[in-house]
Design an enzyme around this catalytic site. Structure first.
Site, PDB file in Angstrom:
ATOM      1  N   GLU A 496       0.820  -1.215   0.000  1.00 24.67           N
ATOM      2  CA  GLU A 496       0.000   0.000   0.000  1.00 24.67           C
ATOM      3  C   GLU A 496       0.850   1.259   0.000  1.00 24.67           C
ATOM      4  O   GLU A 496       0.567   2.220   0.715  1.00 24.67           O
ATOM      5  CB  GLU A 496      -0.964   0.004   1.192  1.00 24.67           C
ATOM      6  CG  GLU A 496      -1.972  -1.104   1.116  1.00 24.67           C
ATOM      7  CD  GLU A 496      -3.103  -0.982   2.139  1.00 24.67           C
ATOM      8  OE1 GLU A 496      -3.053  -0.079   2.989  1.00 24.67           O
ATOM      9  OE2 GLU A 496      -4.038  -1.794   2.068  1.00 24.67           O
ATOM     10  N   GLU A 578      -4.212  -8.872   0.724  1.00 28.25           N
ATOM     11  CA  GLU A 578      -4.944  -8.703   1.995  1.00 28.25           C
ATOM     12  C   GLU A 578      -6.424  -8.844   1.719  1.00 28.25           C
ATOM     13  O   GLU A 578      -6.941  -8.222   0.783  1.00 28.25           O
ATOM     14  CB  GLU A 578      -4.688  -7.321   2.613  1.00 28.25           C
ATOM     15  CG  GLU A 578      -3.384  -7.233   3.340  1.00 28.25           C
ATOM     16  CD  GLU A 578      -3.122  -5.852   3.948  1.00 28.25           C
ATOM     17  OE1 GLU A 578      -4.066  -5.227   4.456  1.00 28.25           O
ATOM     18  OE2 GLU A 578      -1.958  -5.424   3.892  1.00 28.25           O
TER      19      GLU A 578
HETATM   20  C1  GAL Z   1      -4.220  -2.410   5.318  1.00 24.17           C
HETATM   21  C2  GAL Z   1      -2.741  -2.399   5.651  1.00 24.17           C
HETATM   22  C3  GAL Z   1      -2.427  -3.337   6.788  1.00 24.17           C
HETATM   23  C4  GAL Z   1      -3.393  -3.123   7.904  1.00 24.17           C
HETATM   24  C5  GAL Z   1      -4.787  -3.342   7.405  1.00 24.17           C
HETATM   25  C6  GAL Z   1      -5.856  -3.233   8.466  1.00 24.17           C
HETATM   26  O1  GAL Z   1      -4.586  -1.303   4.599  1.00 24.17           O
HETATM   27  O2  GAL Z   1      -1.985  -2.776   4.535  1.00 24.17           O
HETATM   28  O3  GAL Z   1      -1.127  -3.124   7.222  1.00 24.17           O
HETATM   29  O4  GAL Z   1      -3.247  -1.821   8.358  1.00 24.17           O
HETATM   30  O5  GAL Z   1      -5.046  -2.378   6.417  1.00 24.17           O
HETATM   31  O6  GAL Z   1      -7.113  -3.354   7.890  1.00 24.17           O
END
Ligand code: GAL
Length: 888
Positions: A496, A578
């Protein structure tokens, strides 16, 4: 005993670590390490390997100040630190030149400095984890970074001795991880350092080494606002002293890759980087041979020899290095592949350098033989499709903080594997080397990730401050360290990063990093976790694999869709780096319950901002995420998607979204103490569907809810389920493809017994029962995996759970009384926890409130002791419990 460990009493023998050698703790005692032993029969004199790798973990003195006590900032001493990276800067004109002089004398680093009043400790060490937690809204270290005192300057000092023979060798300090801005002095002289706290690095001590006593002083410096999550603090991974002949295999100096892989044969390509570190003298001429052995996971030893690379010769002048390349074909290779469908078979290559027939260096490389294909329909390993059932994992180990422990990491991985997880993304930083060793041995895939930020900051003191100076060295060092691990199947050089949206300049930075990966490892593909790059962004075209954070998984809002990326990149593998970011507090159910399959959390809708709990109905997520159920549906609709990495497998320190006043996350499928949340069974039902399991939620002890609607949900890989309340059927349900839970949303609570029977293809599949608990009467202790034997090696840990039960043995699900732990015998309570993100009692406390009926104590046997350790837990109004740990 886990196969990767060897008993201390066998360590009198010469031992090879992969890439290592003789191991002792530097005080003429051997110590337990993560090691491979070469088979030397007891009676024979050890053959000289030419290499010693000595653990320097024991016997340090430590002092920390919360403010900057000196004027030794990295910025000031940078000229002496940057040259430490030169081996990883390919363009020699860009390598830093070390100033001819030493900087000013530093009193603390002098051999004569009296550190006798400093704290005595062993590594790995995290100075912040003992707390206390900062509370309140103006905390120096807030919720994001875990409310623990990571900030300030920490000094570590220790001595070791060297002989005249050592002085004639090359002597290196190998630090697997120090948080952060490490600067190292030997005998009062600044040797060098490495700022990135997640990097493993080597410093050459040779020029500063004395015969006799040598004094190491290491300064670490952690800024506030240096991370979005808990970074830890201190020398939190292993530290080694490596002694080798001046001509030797370089740091992480072998690279073995396989091609034309089949069950019949495989070709291995080997590069051995030989270095002559002498400052003068004649050219060194060395024979380089490498034998390939089977790695025996039960003994941890090199087994049968199966091949030998053609030997080569390196001729090197002083200060030169040379690579020696060769290839060999292995017949009928035992391939490495992920469990459960494949076996994680490993090999060990033993490289020897000889001059005049004498072995002058021996270097071991553990590796696996496997093929990788990244298709537009997913990942194939050895030709077999492998759907990514992955989770993200931060590096901390909950109540142990960032101080690395093989046992704690093993527990994390084993529980995830039981759930059906087959892959880990090391979000967002290089892991401990031993984590990759464990993944190799357990057959778990790794998406190895290095950075959370590039040039643009996420928080004011993060890596962006040093990106320009350090990205190349950090990236190359990381790739060279990890590329022999068969478990590593994808490289990620970012998460990100703001550069995603940066048009050409962001894409150019990505391209530079991409090119470095290609140079260091042409065999694996790359990704970056992309949450805002769209299919049309220049950025998305740079990476090999489309790794998406939350895009495509079915949340509302502006997320890109899988199909948009698919149309733009029809030939690239697409997957979720993610997914979900679902949140919950274990065992804590809030009402009313949404009828939707996924809902953003807020007060009255799965959340309670006052108590800082999120409902464990497992239907709630942050507003950029989605429940597991919803993610599964979106994946089913896009069968070309290669799988996911759920945010997150285990809870972690920091980032307590949505309640920043708490200390640890709500995202985990498993809580911070290691207790599975209900979600564990939702994933298990999909990922490990052969497990005959049914899981009911919520608990059934609701004295205040008699007659009120209390939905009952069941997770199971069965396709039908019938629920009974006090023997009365509440209906039999069929689950179609788009439903991942059975739900009876209108049940009016009555105390008693809930029972479910699930079916698969018409036959009974699994049963589960929950009963209304009575008053708490006793504490029951159990050891993780019933492992009540512990080694007294200073590192082994026992994980002891306490369950609060009633007189019939039912868990009392709302029990929250304080449990007091004690040990009798040669053991220490290292930490306690309960998985409650709001619990601000420091981890070393022996008193721990139960959370939803459970608590945990982590016990270490005092080093070098024998006998038994009696662990006791007591509480007011309940009968205490006990358990005996036997020292192995
Ligand atoms: C994402 C990020 C992660 C964590 C996650 C929580 O945007 O890459 O490190 O913060 O959100 O939802």
């Amino acid at each position: 005993m886990p196969s990767h460990l060897i008993p201390a009493n066998r360590l009198w023998q010469s031992i090879f670590h992969w890439g290592g050698g003789l191991v002792s703790d530097g005080r003429n005692r051997t110590c337990q390490i993560f090691a491979l032993s070469a088979a030397f029969p007891r009676q024979e004199a050890p053959v000289s390997t030419g290499r010693e790798r000595i653990s320097l973990n024991l016997g340090w003195r430590f002092q920390r100040s919360t403010t900057s006590p000196d004027n030794l900032s990295y910025t000031k001493l940078k000229q002496w630190i940057l040259p430490s990276a030169n081996n990883f800067i390919v363009d020699t004109t860009k390598q830093a030149r070390r100033p001819a002089d030493q900087p000013d004398n530093v009193t603390i680093a002098q051999p004569s400095f009296d550190d006798s009043s400093w704290e005595k400790l062993n590594l790995p060490h995290d100075w912040a984890v003992k707390g206390p937690f900062y509370t309140g809204s103006n905390a120096v270290i807030g919720g994001g970074m875990g409310r623990l005192p990571i900030q300030g300057v920490g000094w570590y000092r220790r001595s070791f001795s060297a002989t005249a023979t050592d002085k004639a060798k090359s002597v290196y300090l190998d630090i697997d991880g120090a948080m952060s801005y490490a600067m190292v002095w030997l005998n009062g002289k600044l040797v060098g350092g490495w700022p990135y706290g997640y990097a493993s690095f080597r410093l050459d001590l040779t020029p500063y080494l004395s015969v006799g006593d040598n004094y190491l002083a290491i300064r670490l410096d952690n800024a506030v606002d240096s991370s979005r999550f808990y970074p830890g603090a201190g020398i939190y991974r292993n530290v080694w002293l490596t002694k080798v002949s001046t001509t030797h295999v370089g740091q992480t100096g072998t690279w073995i890759s396989s091609k034309q892989v089949s069950n019949q044969s495989a070709t291995l390509d080997l590069v051995v980087q030989v270095e002559n570190a002498a400052t003068g003298g004649a050219k060194a001429e060395v024979d380089v041979t490498t034998d390939v052995h089977i790695f025996d996971p039960t003994t941890g030893k090199a087994g049968e020899k199966v091949a030998q690379f053609p030997s080569g010769i390196a001729t090197l002048g002083a200060g030169q290095s040379q690579s020696v390349n060769s290839s060999v074909t292995v017949q009928k290779p035992r391939l490495w592949g992920p469990r459960p469908a494949q076996e994680p078979n490993l090999y060990v290559a033993i490289t020897r350098l000889r001059t005049g027939g004498q072995v002058i260096d021996t270097y071991e490389t553990r590796f696996g033989i496997r093929s990788l294909q990244y298709g537009n329909d997913g990942l194939r390993i050895n030709g077999q499709p492998v759907y990514l059932q992955g989770v993200n994992q931060h590096h901390d180990l909950g109540p142990l903080g960032s101080a690395f422990s093989v046992e704690a990491a093993e527990r994390q991985l084993s529980m995830l594997q039981d759930m059906g997880c087959n892959a880990i993304r090391t979000s967002h930083n290089p892991p401990a080397p031993e984590l990759l060793d464990l993944a190799d041995q357990k057959g778990i895939l790794i998406l190895d990730e290095i950075f959370d930020t590039w040039k643009s900051q996420k928080v004011r003191n993060d890596f962006h401050l040093i990106f320009n100076d350090w990205y190349e060295a950090d990236l190359r060092a990381f790739l060279r360290r990890d590329r022999n691990h068969p478990s590593v199947v994808i490289w990620s050089y970012g998460n990100e990063v703001s550069e995603q949206g940066g048009g050409k300049s962001g894409a150019d930075t990505a391209q530079r990093l991409e090119d470095i990966v290609r140079e260091e490892d042409p065999t694996r593909q790359t990704t970056v976790g992309m949450n805002s790059a769209t299919a049309d962004s220049a950025f998305s075209s740079v990476v090999d694999l489309i790794g998406l954070n939350y895009q495509g998984e079915g949340r509302t809002g502006s997320a890109g869709s899988f199909s948009a990326f698919r149309s733009k990149f029809p030939n690239k593998m697409i997957f979720s780096t993610e997914s979900a970011s679902a949140i919950s507090s274990r065992g804590t159910y809030l009402f009313p319950v949404t009828s939707a399959s996924s809902s953003a959390v807020k007060d009255g809708q799965g959340g309670d901002s006052k108590a800082m709990y999120v409902s464990a109905y497992e239907l709630y997520a942050v507003d950029w995420g989605a429940s597991a159920d919803k993610v599964f549906v979106s994946q089913d609709r896009a069968p070309y998607v290669a799988g996911e990495f759920v945010w997150t497998g285990w809870d972690y320190l920091g980032e307590p979204t949505p309640y920043n006043s708490a200390r640890s996350s709500y995202f985990g499928i498993i809580d911070l103490a290691g207790f599975p949340k209900d979600r564990f069974y939702l994933y298990q039902a999909r990922w490990n569907p052969n497990v005959k399991m049914a899981h009911i939620l919520p608990h059934w002890t609701w004295p205040d809810r008699v007659g009120q609607v209390t939905p009952v949900h069941v997770f199971s890989s069965g396709d039908e389920a019938e629920l009974f309340l006090n023997g009365v059927s509440q209906g039999r349900q069929k689950r179609d493809q788009s439903n991942y839970r059975f739900r009876w949303d209108k049940i009016a609570y009555q105390p008693g017994e809930l029972q479910v029977t699930t079916y698969k293809d018409g036959a009974i599949w699994a049963n589960a029962t929950v009963r209304t608990a009575r008053q708490a009467t006793q504490l029951k202790l159990s050891a993780y995996r019933d492992r009540s034997v512990i080694r007294a090696d200073g590192s082994d840990l026992a994980f002891i759970s306490v369950t609060v039960t009633d007189d019939k043995g039912n868990v009392v699900p709302q029990a929250s009384g304080t449990i007091t732990f004690s040990v009798q015998g040669p053991g220490t309570i290292v930490a306690t926890d309960n998985g409650d993100p709001t619990d601000m009692v420091p981890f070393p406390s022996k008193d721990r409130k139960a959370f939803a009926g459970l608590a945990l104590a982590i016990i270490r046997a005092n080093e070098g002791t024998t006998g038994t350790i009696a662990v006791k837990a007591t509480g007011t109004g309940v009968q205490g419990g006990g358990l005996i740990l036997k020292i192995a």
